[in-house]
Every structure is written in structure tokens, then in C-alpha cells.
Design an enzyme around this catalytic site. Structure first.
Site, mmCIF file in Angstrom:
data_model
loop_
_atom_site.group_PDB
_atom_site.id
_atom_site.type_symbol
_atom_site.label_atom_id
_atom_site.label_comp_id
_atom_site.label_asym_id
_atom_site.label_seq_id
_atom_site.Cartn_x
_atom_site.Cartn_y
_atom_site.Cartn_z
ATOM 1 N N LYS A 96 43.853 33.699 41.161
ATOM 2 C CA LYS A 96 42.835 33.731 40.110
ATOM 3 C C LYS A 96 43.486 34.021 38.759
ATOM 4 O O LYS A 96 44.432 34.823 38.678
ATOM 5 C CB LYS A 96 41.803 34.802 40.456
ATOM 6 C CG LYS A 96 40.580 34.864 39.554
ATOM 7 C CD LYS A 96 39.611 35.925 40.085
ATOM 8 C CE LYS A 96 38.339 36.018 39.273
ATOM 9 N NZ LYS A 96 37.392 37.017 39.827
ATOM 10 N N SER A 148 32.803 35.474 40.376
ATOM 11 C CA SER A 148 33.576 34.843 39.317
ATOM 12 C C SER A 148 34.795 34.077 39.809
ATOM 13 O O SER A 148 35.410 33.309 39.054
ATOM 14 C CB SER A 148 34.039 35.910 38.319
ATOM 15 O OG SER A 148 34.885 36.869 38.939
ATOM 16 N N SER A 174 32.284 39.044 43.440
ATOM 17 C CA SER A 174 33.008 37.859 42.976
ATOM 18 C C SER A 174 33.896 37.194 44.012
ATOM 19 O O SER A 174 34.403 36.097 43.782
ATOM 20 C CB SER A 174 33.846 38.201 41.742
ATOM 21 O OG SER A 174 33.012 38.416 40.631
#
Length: 444
Positions: free
Chosen positions: A66, A144, A168
Site C-alpha cells: 500500500k 482504504s 481498511s
């Protein structure tokens, strides 16, 4: 789609090679299936990683990172443009370093909601990767950790490193039909990751199976997971009826009930419990809770200098934290400790709680795409997505989301969860649940 363990077996038997696997991963990462999933790729470096990883636990298989985490020599932009001119990271953050030391071949940095502040997964700067579960309609991947989820669900990566502050990891795992494990936050380091909430942030991962989640967790924590082979009948499980079952989308309700029926048929003992303290969470989180206040503390100077470059939806949520006073922040910590104790008393005697991971399935991207005219719908969907998962973050707990939908249905996640430091039990129960649901979810 083979999981990590099956692929490691294939490597050992000679049925495939690390070179073949990394080339397959690169082809998928560069394909339309991963459109907008990666913000930066490092394919040649991944080939070198794969070639050098023989004998290591991950054997050179593909992993994605990420955009929140430091990778040596790369800019950590957190899905934003306002950090584009930041200096490259001087070293890998601990999470990346552990994966690399275990033999991961890092494909690249994955897209995300800007600064990790959304469960929807949209990004106005770089676009929104489409959920691989529906080839006919471009649906949200969840956030996210949006790109991380797509990288795993598409088959490009075996492990998608992400973060979970209010859901997330588990939200995109549920919406994309894969496995996501949010460990007890203190077990993994968030050093070298752009923070959302220093109180709630957790570094963790998405995978294709529960056994892969166990391996990823062992690598990220540096500690072995205690195996427990008890059958489902050897665990005492609960279903929380307060809040978590409210207003479920019909498809989610059907899949969750079908999963409970399958688990009971496999011998599981499942009680329904009220878990009333859940309904008190709203009253103890004024002014946006920890995330708004703690993110504002980190972003305050950056907002003053580059506020115009922020996603307006993210900027509004961060600035909401500016109004929290010191005494309110201290009171929030105190109220959380008291609330955790009350939930703990209510869960005494249970090995895990079962809930739908999220109450809805993935909505079309067009419904919540960037644009002021869709803000109300975006925030409505965001609140729905975060409702169940954020309870576990406030509990300082651990939770596993795994698929419970049938073939032909949009993905639905079942969440097994408990208090802090019950990680090994939740993973063991998750493995038994996965086995029991296999006839239902086969080929989903």
C-alpha cells in the site's frame, strides 16, 4: 485461483518455478484487471527479488505494498499528490522489511483512499480501481486499501500489505471476495507508515485464504501462530445482534444466515447475544473520534501549505478534528478503556463473535465517484461500510473477514472477531469456518 500455500507446494514439486510465477504476476499487474490498482510498479526489481529468494518462506512470490508504507528509495505519497515532492524513504519500514526478508517479490505500490481516510476506496487524483468481482459493472473495491485488495483478488499478488484503522483491510476484503486479517494493533509495527490515527492504525494484510493469512501474520509479527486443530464444535461462538445486524442488504442477510446454518450443521455452537455496549459507541466519540483529531495533528501544517491539493472529502474529515479540545481527547481515551472493559465482560466465555463484515455489497463506482453532487451518497455509503468493522478497532481487537457468498453472488464477508490478543484463536476458528463453508463458497 491457487493460494500461496498451494503455489509453494507447486514450487517444491517442480510443477512451477519462481520465474514462471513472477512473470504471471507481472502480466496480471499490468493487465486491465489491475487498472489503477498500482500507483508505481517495480517489475524488474521484482524479478530480481524472485530470483534471489530460493529457500525463503515466500520463495519469491508476489506481494503488493500500500502506498502508505516506506519502501527504500521510493516516495511514500499515501495516495495523495501533496506529498509528491517528499524525499524518498531512506529505508524499508519494518512491515516491508519483514516481507522482503521472508522472500517477497514486491510488485509495486498500490492505490488507496487519500491518506487512508475512507472505507469506499475512491481516489480523485489517480482514479479508482474496479472491483474484480463484477466484470459487467465497475464497482467500488472498498478502502482504504483499495489497490491492495484488487492486486490480490485479481491474482497478481499473493499478499497485499495494507493498513486497518476502521476497517481498511476487512472492508475491501469483504467486497472483493478475499481474506483480510486485522491483528491486534500492538503486534505489528506502524513505523514508517503515514498515520491516520496513531491510536487505531494497524499494519496487516489481505490474502487468498485463511492459511495464507496465518503465514502473512507470522511474517509481519515475527512470531509463530499457535495452531489449534479443534473442530468447530470445540469452540463457543456468538452472534452480536446489537447494531451489527441492523439494516442488512438482502443479499448480505441471506449469505450470512446461510453461513450460520452451514456452521451449525458442521457442529458449531452459536449463541445470539445482545452485546449492548456496542450501541454506546456513538455517544463516546464526539467530534470525529480518534481519527479526525489525530490526523489533524499530523496534517495541520501540510493543510496550511497545500490544502487546496487534498481530496475535498478527506480534507473535510481531517479538519473536523481541529475542534476537539484536550479534555475531550483525554476523556475519549478514558471512555474507550471503560467501554473495552464492558465489552470484555459481555464476551466472557466466548471464543469469537461472528458478524457480517459490512452490511452492504459493493456499489457502482459511478454512484460515489468524486464530485460534490455525490458527496451525500459517498458519506452515506462510507458510514455503512465502516459501521461493523470500526467496532473492532475501538475494541483494540482482532478480526478476520472471509468470503461467505455463493457462486454468482456479489461478495459478502463473514467477520470472526474478539478482544485484543485473541489473534491465534480467531485465526484457528477462521480456518475451521473456511473449511465448513467450502461447499457453499466453492468457485465463488
Amino acid at each position: 485461483m491457487r493460494d500461496l500455500h498451494a503455489t509453494l507446494d507447486a514450487l517444491r514439486s517442480g510443477a512451477t518455478t519462481a520465474t514462471d510465477e513472477i512473470e504471471r504476476a507481472i502480466a496480471l499487474a499490468a493487465s486491465p484487471a489491475c487498472d489503477k490498482a498500482f500507483l508505481h510498479t517495480r517489475f524488474e526489481a521484482a524479478r530480481q527479488d524472485a530470483a534471489a529468494a530460493a529457500g525463503l518462506p515466500l520463495a519469491g512470490l508476489a506481494v503488493s505494498v500500500k502506498d502508505l508504507f516506506d519502501v527504500e528509495g521510493e516516495v511514500t505519497a499515501a495516495g495523495s499528490t501533496v506529498l509528491a515532492d517528499a524525499p524518498p524513504a531512506q529505508a524499508d519500514c519494518p512491515a516491508v522489511a519483514r516481507l522482503r526478508a521472508a522472500g517477497a517479490a514486491i510488485l509495486g505500490r498500490t492505490n488507496m483512499s487519500e491518506f487512508a481516510f475512507s472505507g469506499v476506496g475512491t481516489n480523485p487524483h489517480f482514479g479508482t480501481p474496479a472491483n474484480p468481482a463484477d466484470p459487467a459493472v465497475a464497482r467500488i473495491p472498498g478502502g482504504s486499501s483499495s489497490g491492495a485488495a484488487v492486486s490480490v483478488a485479481s491474482g497478481a499478488a499473493f499478499i497485499g500489505l495494507g493498513s486497518d484503522t476502521g476497517g481498511s483491510i476487512r472492508i475491501p476484503a469483504a467486497l472483493c471476495g478475499i481474506v483480510g486479517f486485522k491483528n491486534t494493533a500492538r503486534l505489528t509495527s506502524t513505523e514508517g507508515a503515514v498515520p491516520l490515527s496513531t491510536t487505531l492504525d494497524t499494519a496487516c494484510a489481505m490474502t487468498r485464504s485463511v492459511r495464507d493469512a496465518v503465514l502473512a501474520h507470522e511474517i509481519l509479527t515475527g512470531e509463530p501462530v499457535r495452531r489449534d486443530g479443534r473442530p468447530l464444535s470445540g469452540w463457543r461462538l456468538a452472534v452480536a445482534t446489537s447494531t451489527m445486524l441492523d439494516a442488512l442488504e438482502p443479499g448480505v442477510a441471506r449469505a450470512f444466515q446461510r453461513a450460520l446454518d452451514a456452521l451449525r450443521a458442521a457442529g458449531a455452537r452459536i449463541d445470539e447475544i445482545a452485546l449492548a455496549p456496542i450501541r454506546d459507541l456513538g455517544s463516546i466519540q464526539p467530534r470525529g473520534g480518534f481519527s479526525a483529531a489525530e490526523s489533524y495533528a499530523w496534517h495541520r501544517a501540510l493543510l496550511a501549505d497545500k490544502g487546496a491539493g487534498y481530496d475535498p472529502r478527506v480534507k473535510a474529515r481531517i479538519e473536523f478534528g481541529a475542534d476537539m479540545r484536550a479534555h475531550e481527547y483525554i476523556a475519549l481515551h478514558q471512555a474507550r478503556r471503560q467501554w473495552i472493559a464492558r465489552v470484555g465482560e459481555a464476551l466472557a466465555g466466548y471464543d469469537a463473535v461472528l458478524s457480517p463484515t459490512v452490511p452492504i455489497t459493493a456499489v457502482p463506482i459511478a454512484q460515489v465517484a468524486p464530485g460534490a453532487e455525490r458527496d451525500a451518497e459517498f458519506f452515506r455509503v462510507n458510514a455503512q461500510l465502516l459501521r461493523n468493522t470500526s467496532i473492532v478497532n475501538m475494541l483494540d481487537g482482532c478480526a478476520l473477514s472471509l468470503p461467505c457468498h455463493a457462486p454468482g453472488e456479489l461478495p459478502v464477508g463473514l467477520m470472526a472477531w474478539h478482544e485484543a490478543l485473541h489473534d491465534d484463536e480467531v485465526l484457528a476458528i477462521g480456518a475451521r469456518i473456511e473449511e465448513a463453508l467450502a461447499p457453499v463458497t466453492a468457485s465463488a
